[in-house]
Design a protein around this motif. Structure first.
Motif, PDB file in Angstrom:
ATOM      1  N   LEU A   5       1.941   4.673   1.161  1.00 47.29           N
ATOM      2  CA  LEU A   5       1.596   5.448   2.357  1.00 47.29           C
ATOM      3  C   LEU A   5       1.606   6.942   2.061  1.00 47.29           C
ATOM      4  O   LEU A   5       2.480   7.434   1.346  1.00 47.29           O
ATOM      5  CB  LEU A   5       2.578   5.146   3.493  1.00 47.29           C
ATOM      6  CG  LEU A   5       2.694   3.691   3.958  1.00 47.29           C
ATOM      7  CD1 LEU A   5       3.487   3.609   5.259  1.00 47.29           C
ATOM      8  CD2 LEU A   5       1.327   3.029   4.146  1.00 47.29           C
TER       9      LEU A   5
ATOM     10  N   LYS B 217       0.875  -1.182   0.000  1.00 42.64           N
ATOM     11  CA  LYS B 217       0.000   0.000   0.000  1.00 42.64           C
ATOM     12  C   LYS B 217       0.911   1.230   0.000  1.00 42.64           C
ATOM     13  O   LYS B 217       1.875   1.283   0.767  1.00 42.64           O
ATOM     14  CB  LYS B 217      -0.864   0.045   1.272  1.00 42.64           C
ATOM     15  CG  LYS B 217      -1.726  -1.173   1.485  1.00 42.64           C
ATOM     16  CD  LYS B 217      -3.080  -0.987   0.829  1.00 42.64           C
ATOM     17  CE  LYS B 217      -4.013  -2.119   1.135  1.00 42.64           C
ATOM     18  NZ  LYS B 217      -3.875  -3.268   0.208  1.00 42.64           N
TER      19      LYS B 217
ATOM     20  N   ARG C 276      -1.400   2.781  10.148  1.00 43.72           N
ATOM     21  CA  ARG C 276      -2.733   2.624   9.542  1.00 43.72           C
ATOM     22  C   ARG C 276      -3.275   3.982   9.103  1.00 43.72           C
ATOM     23  O   ARG C 276      -3.903   4.107   8.055  1.00 43.72           O
ATOM     24  CB  ARG C 276      -3.689   1.943  10.515  1.00 43.72           C
ATOM     25  CG  ARG C 276      -4.914   1.382   9.782  1.00 43.72           C
ATOM     26  CD  ARG C 276      -5.840   0.538  10.606  1.00 43.72           C
ATOM     27  NE  ARG C 276      -5.669   0.734  12.010  1.00 43.72           N
ATOM     28  CZ  ARG C 276      -5.168  -0.159  12.838  1.00 43.72           C
ATOM     29  NH1 ARG C 276      -4.762  -1.313  12.383  1.00 43.72           N
ATOM     30  NH2 ARG C 276      -5.069   0.090  14.122  1.00 43.72           N
ATOM     31  N   SER C 277      -3.008   5.013   9.915  1.00 43.54           N
ATOM     32  CA  SER C 277      -3.517   6.342   9.538  1.00 43.54           C
ATOM     33  C   SER C 277      -2.841   6.851   8.262  1.00 43.54           C
ATOM     34  O   SER C 277      -3.339   7.760   7.603  1.00 43.54           O
ATOM     35  CB  SER C 277      -3.324   7.332  10.693  1.00 43.54           C
ATOM     36  OG  SER C 277      -1.965   7.726  10.723  1.00 43.54           O
TER      37      SER C 277
ATOM     38  N   GLY D 127      -2.339   4.797   5.777  1.00 44.16           N
ATOM     39  CA  GLY D 127      -2.870   3.965   4.689  1.00 44.16           C
ATOM     40  C   GLY D 127      -2.375   2.533   4.696  1.00 44.16           C
ATOM     41  O   GLY D 127      -2.708   1.758   3.792  1.00 44.16           O
TER      42      GLY D 127
ATOM     43  N   ASN E  21      -2.114  -1.418   5.694  1.00 48.38           N
ATOM     44  CA  ASN E  21      -3.011  -2.467   6.170  1.00 48.38           C
ATOM     45  C   ASN E  21      -2.231  -3.248   7.231  1.00 48.38           C
ATOM     46  O   ASN E  21      -1.449  -4.132   6.919  1.00 48.38           O
ATOM     47  CB  ASN E  21      -3.424  -3.364   4.998  1.00 48.38           C
ATOM     48  CG  ASN E  21      -4.441  -4.411   5.419  1.00 48.38           C
ATOM     49  OD1 ASN E  21      -4.575  -4.710   6.611  1.00 48.38           O
ATOM     50  ND2 ASN E  21      -5.145  -4.973   4.458  1.00 48.38           N
TER      51      ASN E  21
END
Ligand code: EPU
Length: 431
Positions: free
Chosen positions: A12, A10, A407-408, A410, A412
């Motif tokens: 970030l 992901k 997580r904030s 982005g 997982n």
């Protein structure tokens, strides 16, 4: 048993707030008990090492209370004992600072030989050399260091290497030594300066912290004070590297950009774009990064505590990178775990050669120490599929709320409890 699970790949982006510096906090809490008074320490990171130290000083009669997660009140007027037991501090290194602070103020201390991350023999001969030069007797019995002095007298102490721990520990004792103590070849790390600044606010007379020659004029008494700890250079660097490995765009906030110069220079050399403000660095990266060589050094050199995270990043960057570790003799133990994710790293003594560009793929891995754990998190962010990291107590020793912060941005990422099934035991985690 808690584990961190990351489903990688992901990109970030966003802003992340950096907490107070672990390695300053673990020196400043012992420094507070060198004073005969009440101190309020702000911007403490809410991590295991801080909680362990708070419990250790409570055990010798210090009144110590968290006003909130990041603020600790320390009332050190009623110290009743000078012995710290092994069970309280077995997993941490910085317990050795209690030796310097108790020896300075009370002229006696009994503290266990330090634990902490295992990357070589990590002797404390330079600390002991300094205490002895000031007139203390030091004896090792049953795993405990016994320190005693009729009085401490200022001395000239030359450190064989610029040891952070020895510099701070000698300062802690020398604030009460009669006359002048000089530490030559002193460490210059930001947390050395932060500890000296705090001691000076308490009433100490320390000059030259941040240079390789520190001069301490002894005083008769120190008093309590309020103090705010500096931001964590290594936490900040870990998020900067997380941005680079995920081709991300992360603004790393509440930091002192100057502390990041050695890492910033390497990221720019790799083709990352950096934007620097008064208290933040934004790291913007694409997938066209290039390989670089890194040599770890004492500050202002490239920090050994970012070496594992950098190896993780270099694993994903095309080309050959060489990382040379000059601070510790055995800080590549985590490489075995990184290889399980597909990194192509070979280690010869203190040199790691990374054939980069590997497509990392998730696996089950073990955090062998604190920054090793951070490197596995960073690698897991880039890996395809699930990376499951065990032994995360090491990560919790140094990173506040790592899964929520990531997580904030982005990622997982989740914390699971394999005993209770999937769950979230951590008091820090808010889901
Ligand atoms: N050394 C000696 N004798 C001594 C002291 C040090 O030989 O008496 C050697 C060490 O074995 C090592 C080198 O000198 O090879 C440097 O050690 P230093 O004393 O500077 O390290 P430390 O005080 O044990 C602190 C940090 C470490 C960080 C190092 C280097 C704390 C609590 N720990 O350790 O932080 O890696 O300085 O910057 O401040 C971490 O945060 O993950 C961590 C390991």
């Amino acid at each position: 048993m808690e584990q961190i699970v990351i489903t990688g790949q992901k990109r970030l982006s966003g802003a992340v707030h950096i907490n107070g510096a672990k390695n300053a906090a673990v020196a400043i809490i012992p420094a507070a008990i060198a004073a005969n008074g009440v101190s309020i320490i702000e911007n403490l990171p809410h991590i295991e090492d801080v909680i362990i130290l708070a419990n250790a000083i409570k055990s010798i009669g210090v009144v110590c209370e968290f006003k909130d997660e990041h603020t600790l009140m320390i009332d050190s007027r009623g110290v009743t004992d000078f012995k710290i037991t092994y069970d309280l501090t077995r997993n941490m290194r910085a317990s050795y600072y209690l030796l310097g602070s108790l020896l300075g103020r009370f002229k006696r201390a009994v503290v266990p030989l330090p634990g902490g991350c295992n990357f070589g023999s990590r002797p404390i001969d330079q600390h002991i050399k300094g205490f002895e030069a000031m007139g203390a007797n030091i004896v090792l019995k049953h795993g405990l260091i016994h320190a005693y002095a009729e009085k401490l007298t200022g001395s000239h102490i030359y450190l064989d290497m610029a040891s952070v721990g020895a510099t701070i520990n000698i300062m802690l004792a020398a604030v009460y030594a009669e006359g002048v103590t000089t530490i030559e070849n002193a460490a210059r790390e930001p947390h050395v300066v932060d500890t000296a600044n705090f001691l000076n606010i308490l009433g100490a007379k320390i000059k030259g912290a941040g240079t390789d020659m520190i001069r301490i004029t002894g005083v008769a008494e120190l008093y309590g004070a309020e103090y705010q700890i500096i931001p964590d250079q290594i936490e900040a660097g870990t998020y900067m590297i997380a941005s680079a490995i995920t081709c991300g765009d992360i603004k790393v906030c509440n930091i002192i950009p100057k502390h990041m110069d050695s890492l910033s220079a390497k990221l720019i050399e790799m083709n990352c774009e950096l934007e620097e403000g008064d208290d933040y660095i934004r790291v913007m990266c694409t997938d066209s990064l290039q390989a670089v060589n890194v040599i770890t050094m004492a500050y202002p050199g490239f920090p050994t505590d970012l070496q594992p995270q950098m190896t993780a990043l270099m694993s994903t960057v095309k080309g050959t990178s060489i990382i040379t570790e000059t601070v510790f003799d055995n800080r590549f133990q985590y490489v075995t775990e990184l290889r399980r994710l597909g990194s192509n790293v070979t280690v010869e003594g203190r040199v790691a050669v990374i054939e980069g560009g590997a497509a990392l793929s998730g696996a089950e891995v073990n955090a062998v120490d604190l920054r090793a754990g951070a490197a596995l998190v960073v690698a897991g962010l880039a890996a395809r599929g699930d990376t499951t990291i065990s032994n995360i107590k090491h990560i919790d020793r140094g990173y506040e709320d790592i899964e929520n912060k990531l997580r904030s941005l982005g990622a997982n990422i989740r914390r699971v409890d394999t005993v209770a099934g999937v769950g979230h035991k951590s008091p820090r985690a808010v889901f």
